[in-house]
Enzyme design. Structure first.
Site, PDB file in Angstrom:
ATOM      1  N   GLU A 170      59.435  76.806  72.469  1.00 46.51           N
ATOM      2  CA  GLU A 170      60.162  78.069  72.468  1.00 46.51           C
ATOM      3  C   GLU A 170      60.082  78.655  71.404  1.00 46.51           C
ATOM      4  OE1 GLU A 170      61.995  74.653  75.160  1.00 46.51           O
ATOM      5  OE2 GLU A 170      61.009  74.868  73.168  1.00 46.51           O
ATOM      6  N   CYS A 171      59.413  78.198  70.184  1.00 53.05           N
ATOM      7  CA  CYS A 171      59.201  78.659  68.883  1.00 53.05           C
ATOM      8  C   CYS A 171      58.170  79.688  68.714  1.00 53.05           C
ATOM      9  CB  CYS A 171      58.997  77.336  67.912  1.00 53.05           C
ATOM     10  SG  CYS A 171      60.382  76.387  67.378  1.00 53.05           S
TER      11      CYS A 171
END
Length: 138
Positions: free
Chosen positions: A49-50
């Site tokens: 998700e980063c």
């Protein structure tokens, strides 16, 4: 979970004053983060998700049976500093302590949400959630 661990980090940041000093401190924390073993840099340990390339891994702590030790790395200086902060905070704790850790107070105390973009803020919580999932699985 010992509240004083969180409070000590917040108190250290409070001594720094402005955001430029806090930013520099986070960058320095990231520079001091021990090198992550290359074998830990797998897709399973990647925080997808980063926006940055972030890996975190949990291993049994050889010095403290029943506790975990984390490693981590990131290709962005500021987020690597956040990873270093979390690795230091979560390492040496039991999986139950890690899972029950409420980082909201920490992030509010550090005032990260005021200075990180919304996408980075989501990414920071994704790192925490990944570390907690790893604690449940070890």
């Amino acid at each position: 979970m010992r509240h004083d661990d969180l409070q000590e980090i917040i108190d250290n940041f409070d001594l720094l004053g402005d955001w430029d000093q806090r930013y520099q401190y986070l960058v320095e924390l990231g520079e001091q983060l021990p090198r992550m073993p290359v074998e830990d840099k797998t897709d399973a340990n990647r925080v997808m998700e980063c926006m940055s390339l972030v890996h975190v891994a949990a291993h049994p702590d050889p010095d403290r049976p029943g506790n975990l030790r984390y490693t981590g790395d990131c290709d962005t200086a500021i987020i690597k500093g956040v990873v270093a902060l979390l690795v230091g905070l979560f390492s040496g704790k039991t999986p139950a302590d890690i899972v029950s850790l409420d980082v909201d107070d920490l992030f509010k105390g550090l005032r990260l949400e005021e200075h990180l973009s919304p996408n980075r803020h989501v990414g920071v919580y994704a790192i925490v959630n990944k570390m907690k999932r790893q604690a449940r699985g070890v």
